[in-house]
Enzyme design. Structure first.
Site, PDB file in Angstrom:
ATOM      1  N   GLU A  32     -34.139  33.409   1.741  1.00 26.61           N
ATOM      2  CA  GLU A  32     -34.968  33.595   0.435  1.00 26.61           C
ATOM      3  C   GLU A  32     -34.542  32.444   0.020  1.00 26.61           C
ATOM      4  OE1 GLU A  32     -33.275  35.763   1.914  1.00 26.61           O
ATOM      5  OE2 GLU A  32     -33.188  37.109   0.056  1.00 26.61           O
ATOM      6  N   SER A  52     -24.060  38.256   5.726  1.00 29.27           N
ATOM      7  CA  SER A  52     -22.864  38.746   5.469  1.00 29.27           C
ATOM      8  C   SER A  52     -22.403  40.468   5.914  1.00 29.27           C
ATOM      9  CB  SER A  52     -23.357  39.379   4.333  1.00 29.27           C
ATOM     10  OG  SER A  52     -24.550  40.022   3.783  1.00 29.27           O
ATOM     11  N   CYS A  60     -20.122  30.737   8.820  1.00 31.49           N
ATOM     12  CA  CYS A  60     -18.938  31.474   8.873  1.00 31.49           C
ATOM     13  C   CYS A  60     -17.954  31.303  10.267  1.00 31.49           C
ATOM     14  CB  CYS A  60     -19.614  32.317   9.719  1.00 31.49           C
ATOM     15  SG  CYS A  60     -20.549  31.515  12.149  1.00 31.49           S
ATOM     16  N   GLU A  94     -14.035  37.545   2.187  1.00 33.53           N
ATOM     17  CA  GLU A  94     -14.604  36.451   2.133  1.00 33.53           C
ATOM     18  C   GLU A  94     -15.320  35.263   1.594  1.00 33.53           C
ATOM     19  OE1 GLU A  94     -18.552  36.573   4.241  1.00 33.53           O
ATOM     20  OE2 GLU A  94     -18.137  35.282   6.267  1.00 33.53           O
TER      21      GLU A  94
HETATM   22  P1  NAD Z   1     -26.727  37.310   4.139  1.00 33.40           P
HETATM   23  O1  NAD Z   1     -26.228  38.530   4.095  1.00 33.40           O
HETATM   24  O2  NAD Z   1     -27.321  37.536   2.502  1.00 33.40           O
HETATM   25  O3  NAD Z   1     -27.933  37.586   4.017  1.00 33.40           O
HETATM   26  C1  NAD Z   1     -28.136  37.543   5.474  1.00 33.40           C
HETATM   27  C2  NAD Z   1     -30.126  37.652   5.657  1.00 33.40           C
HETATM   28  O4  NAD Z   1     -30.097  39.385   5.152  1.00 33.40           O
HETATM   29  C3  NAD Z   1     -30.733  36.664   4.849  1.00 33.40           C
HETATM   30  O5  NAD Z   1     -32.707  36.921   5.383  1.00 33.40           O
HETATM   31  C4  NAD Z   1     -31.738  38.378   3.170  1.00 33.40           C
HETATM   32  O6  NAD Z   1     -32.700  38.242   3.250  1.00 33.40           O
HETATM   33  C5  NAD Z   1     -31.459  39.470   4.561  1.00 33.40           C
HETATM   34  N1  NAD Z   1     -31.380  40.461   3.100  1.00 33.40           N
HETATM   35  C6  NAD Z   1     -30.515  40.440   2.369  1.00 33.40           C
HETATM   36  N2  NAD Z   1     -30.224  41.675   1.436  1.00 33.40           N
HETATM   37  C7  NAD Z   1     -30.731  42.083   2.651  1.00 33.40           C
HETATM   38  C8  NAD Z   1     -30.609  44.324   2.745  1.00 33.40           C
HETATM   39  N3  NAD Z   1     -29.960  44.287   1.585  1.00 33.40           N
HETATM   40  N4  NAD Z   1     -30.839  44.294   4.547  1.00 33.40           N
HETATM   41  C9  NAD Z   1     -32.015  43.795   4.693  1.00 33.40           C
HETATM   42  N5  NAD Z   1     -31.837  42.224   4.895  1.00 33.40           N
HETATM   43  C10 NAD Z   1     -31.021  42.085   3.803  1.00 33.40           C
HETATM   44  O7  NAD Z   1     -26.218  36.710   3.995  1.00 33.40           O
HETATM   45  P2  NAD Z   1     -26.142  34.407   3.265  1.00 33.40           P
HETATM   46  O8  NAD Z   1     -25.693  34.806   1.930  1.00 33.40           O
HETATM   47  O9  NAD Z   1     -27.874  34.644   3.633  1.00 33.40           O
HETATM   48  O10 NAD Z   1     -25.281  34.133   4.477  1.00 33.40           O
HETATM   49  C11 NAD Z   1     -23.898  34.257   3.988  1.00 33.40           C
HETATM   50  C12 NAD Z   1     -23.559  35.069   5.752  1.00 33.40           C
HETATM   51  O11 NAD Z   1     -23.846  34.849   6.688  1.00 33.40           O
HETATM   52  C13 NAD Z   1     -21.626  35.032   5.318  1.00 33.40           C
HETATM   53  O12 NAD Z   1     -21.152  36.134   5.260  1.00 33.40           O
HETATM   54  C14 NAD Z   1     -21.187  34.459   6.857  1.00 33.40           C
HETATM   55  O13 NAD Z   1     -20.147  34.576   7.012  1.00 33.40           O
HETATM   56  C15 NAD Z   1     -21.852  35.243   7.610  1.00 33.40           C
HETATM   57  N6  NAD Z   1     -22.579  34.731   8.617  1.00 33.40           N
HETATM   58  C16 NAD Z   1     -23.055  34.810  10.167  1.00 33.40           C
HETATM   59  C17 NAD Z   1     -22.429  34.322  10.818  1.00 33.40           C
HETATM   60  C18 NAD Z   1     -22.192  34.786  11.946  1.00 33.40           C
HETATM   61  O14 NAD Z   1     -22.644  33.864  13.061  1.00 33.40           O
HETATM   62  N7  NAD Z   1     -21.064  35.439  12.508  1.00 33.40           N
HETATM   63  C19 NAD Z   1     -23.243  32.982  10.915  1.00 33.40           C
HETATM   64  C20 NAD Z   1     -24.053  32.139  10.173  1.00 33.40           C
HETATM   65  C21 NAD Z   1     -23.320  33.090   8.585  1.00 33.40           C
END
Ligand code: NAD
Length: 492
Positions: free
Chosen positions: A174, A224, A279, A377
Site C-alpha cells: 500500500e 517482513s 532485504c 532488522e
Molecule cells: P510488510 O511485511 O510490512 O508488508 C509486506 C506486505 O504484507 C504488504 O503487501 C502488506 O500490505 C502486507 N501486510 C502487512 N501486514 C499484514 C498482515 N498483518 N497480514 C497480512 N499481510 C500483511 O513489509 P514491508 O515493510 O512492505 O517490506 C519490508 C520488509 O520486507 C523487510 O523486512 C524486508 O527484509 C522484507 N523483504 C524481504 C525480501 C526477501 O526476499 N526475503 C525481499 C524484499 C523485502
C-alpha cells in the site's frame, strides 16, 4: 485526492481511498489506496478462478509470445516505470532502473517456459508399459509484495506463475501501489486475456481475506518476518500451498587477508544503496582479527562523500525512507546505540530534514548480539561493525543469528571462501559479492526466519511451486494379454 485503482478483469476499478501514499521526498500525500470491500475481494477471486481455467489450457507458444511482448514493453517503458517507482518509493531513478533490469531477467527466464514445463518420459518401464509426467498449473495464485521492490518482486512471482498457466491476484504494498497497475495494463497490451492478472489494492486485512478464501490455491509472500510467519500459518491452516519470504540481517565478513579498499567500497554500496531498504542489504560488517580499525576508517571516508537527496536528482546516492514512521524508527536505533555501549562513528540523524523522509548514513562500531541495532532488522542507512577474533567466531556469529537471507565473505583465500560457503547456515552467499541476489535461472530464498515454507522463489523452484505434478502410467494391451490377477502390480 487520487485513489489508486484496482485492476480487475482488465479494467480499472475505483474504490474510496484509505491509506495514504506519500511522495517520500516531499512528505506530501499524493494518493490514497482503498481497502477493498468483501464484494470486491470475492469478485476478483471469481474473475481469477474463471480466467485460470482457459488460461491453464492455453498453448505454451501463446504464453511465450505474450511474455516476450511484455519484456519488450517493459524495456520501452523503463523510464516511465522508474519515474513512478521513484515518486512513490523514493529510490533513485538509476536504482529504480536497476530493479526493472533484474525484473526483466525473470520475464526472460519465464520466456523459456516450454523448457521449464517439460515433463519426463520413461519408455517400457515394464512389458508394454510407459510412464510420463506433466506439470499443471495450480489455479489461482495470490502474490503479496513489500514496498521496497514494487516491480521486481511482483515479477519474481508473476512471470513464472503466468508462464505456468495460473491466474494471479497481486496485492501490492500500500506504500507504492501504482506501478502494479501499470504492470497490469502492460500485460493486457501484451495480449494477456482479461482476468488472468489482477491487482487488488489493500492492506493486511485484505491479505488475510485472500488467505482464507476457498478459491485461492497458492500464496507467494515477500515482506517482513512477523508478517511472513503469519501468512505462512494462516495459508497453511487453510490448506494453501505457501511460500513466505521474510526479513533479514545480512553480514559481510571481512577476513584479514581481504583487500580493504574493495571491502570498504562493497560495504558502502550494499549498506547504503536504496537507503538500506533492501532485504539483501548488508547491515553488519564483521571485521575479523585486526582489520576493524583500518576498515572503519576506509568506510567512514567513503561515507562522508555520499549525497542524500531526492531520487529524481542524478547527484543523489540514495533517497528518503518510505514513511515518517519508519524514519523515526531508524533514527531511534542510532540515537539509542550509545546506551548499548556502541560507538557512533558517523551520525546520519543530523541530516534529518523537515521536508521529506531523509536521514543520512550512520556507521556504528561495536554492534553485537544482545544490542538492539544488532538484533533487529533496521532497514535503513545504518551500517554496524562487529569485531570478532577468528574465522570460526565469524561463522558462529552468522549461524547464531535468527535470519539467514544473505551473507558475504571478503577474502583473497579461495579455500577460506569455500569453507565459509559450506559452513554458514544462509541461503544466498556472496564471495567478494556483497549483494548475492541469484540470477533468474537460480532460485532466491533465505533460511531460518527469512523463509517460511520450503520453496524458494523464482527460477526452477518457482516453476515447481506454481505447478502440480501428474504421472501417467500407460499400457495398450492386446485382449489376449488381459487376465485376472489381484496381486499388487510390479514391474518385474
Ligand atoms: P510488510 O511485511 O510490512 O508488508 C509486506 C506486505 O504484507 C504488504 O503487501 C502488506 O500490505 C502486507 N501486510 C502487512 N501486514 C499484514 C498482515 N498483518 N497480514 C497480512 N499481510 C500483511 O513489509 P514491508 O515493510 O512492505 O517490506 C519490508 C520488509 O520486507 C523487510 O523486512 C524486508 O527484509 C522484507 N523483504 C524481504 C525480501 C526477501 O526476499 N526475503 C525481499 C524484499 C523485502
Amino acid at each position: 485526492m487520487r485513489s489508486v485503482p484496482h485492476f480487475i478483469n482488465g479494467a480499472l476499478v475505483e474504490e474510496r481511498g484509505h491509506s495514504p501514499v506519500f511522495n517520500p521526498a516531499t512528505g506530501e500525500v499524493i494518493a490514497k489506496v482503498p481497502v477493498p470491500s468483501r464484494d470486491v475481494i470475492d469478485q476478483v477471486v471469481e474473475v481469477a478462478r474463471s480466467a485460470s481455467t482457459s488460461w491453464g489450457q492455453s498453448s505454451l507458444s501463446r504464453r511465450t509470445n505474450i511474455l516476450f511482448t511484455l519484456r519488450q514493453l517493459l524495456v520501452e517503458h523503463v523510464d516511465e516505470l522508474a519515474a513512478l517507482i521513484t515518486t512513490e518509493h523514493g529510490k533513485t531513478h538509476a536504482d529504480a532502473k536497476g530493479e526493472i533490469a533484474r525484473a526483466l531477467e525473470n520475464v526472460e527466464y519465464a520466456c523459456g517456459l516450454i523448457e521449464h514445463l517439460k515433463g519426463g518420459f520413461s519408455d517400457q518401464v515394464a512389458d508394454g508399459v510407459d510412464v510420463h509426467s506433466t506439470r499443471e498449473p495450480v489455479g489461482v495464485v495470490v502474490a503479496v509484495t513489500p514496498f521496497n521492490f514494487p516491480i521486481m518482486v511482483p515479477l519474481w512471482m508473476t512471470a513464472n506463475a503466468l508462464a505456468s498457466g495460473n491466474a494471479v491476484i497481486l496485492k501490492p504494498s500500500e506504500r507504492d501501489p501504482s506501478v502494479s497497475v501499470r504492470l497490469g495494463e502492460l500485460l493486457q497490451q501484451a495480449g494477456l486475456p482479461d482476468g488472468v492478472f489482477n491487482v487488488l489494492q489493500g492492506d493486511g486485512s485484505t491479505v488475510t481475506a485472500l488467505l482464507e478464501h476457498p478459491d485461492v490455491d497458492a500464496v507467494s509472500f515477500v515482506g517482513s518476518t512477523p508478517v511472513a510467519r503469519h501468512v505462512h500459518d494462516v495459508a497453511s491452516a487453510h490448506h494453501k500451498r505457501v511460500q513466505a519470504l521474510g526479513g533479514a540481517k545480512n553480514h559481510m565478513v571481512v577476513l584479514p587477508d581481504a583487500d580493504l579498499d574493495v571491502a570498504a567500497d562493497a560495504a558502502i554500496n550494499s549498506g547504503f544503496g536504496s537507503a538500506g531498504e533492501r532485504c539483501m542489504a548488508i547491515s553488519v560488517v564483521v571485521a575479523v582479527g585486526d582489520v576493524a580499525g583500518d576498515l572503519i576508517d576506509k568506510i567512514a571516508t567513503r561515507l562522508d562523500k555520499l549525497r542524500v537527496g531526492p531520487g529524481q536528482d542524478p547527484a543523489s546516492d540514495f533517497g528518503p525512507l518510505i514513511t515518517k514512521e519508519h524514519l523515526d524508527r531508524v533514527v531511534s536505533y542510532v540515537t539509542s546505540a550509545p546506551d548499548d555501549g556502541i560507538n557512533v562513528v558517523r551520525d546520519g540523524t543530523s541530516m534529518v530534514s523537515p521536508r521529506g523522509f531523509f536521514v543520512g548514513p550512520s556507521l556504528l562500531d561495536g554492534v553485537r548480539p544482545g544490542t538492539k541495532v544488532y538484533d533487529d532488522e533496521i532497514f535503513g542507512p545504518v551500517l554496524g561493525v562487529a569485531r570478532v577474533a577468528t574465522f570460526d567466531d565469524a561463522i558462529a556469529l552468522v549461524n547464531n543469528n535468527p535470519y539467514g537471507n544473505g551473507v558475504a565473505v571478503f577474502t583473497r583465500d579461495g579455500n577460506a571462501a569455500r569453507l565459509f560457503s559450506r559452513q554458514v547456515h544462509v541461503g544466498m552467499i556472496g564471495v567478494n559479492v556483497p549483494i548475492p541476489v541469484p540470477i533468474a535461472a537460480y532460485s532466491f530464498g533465505g533460511w531460518k526466519s527469512s523463509l517460511f515454507g520450503h520453496a524458494h522463489i523464482y527460477g526452477p523452484e518457482g516453476f515447481a511451486f506454481y505447478t502440480r505434478a501428474k504421472v501417467i502410467t500407460t499400457r495398450w494391451p492386446d485382449a489376449s494379454e488381459s487376465q485376472i490377477d489381484l496381486g499388487f502390480p510390479t514391474t518385474r
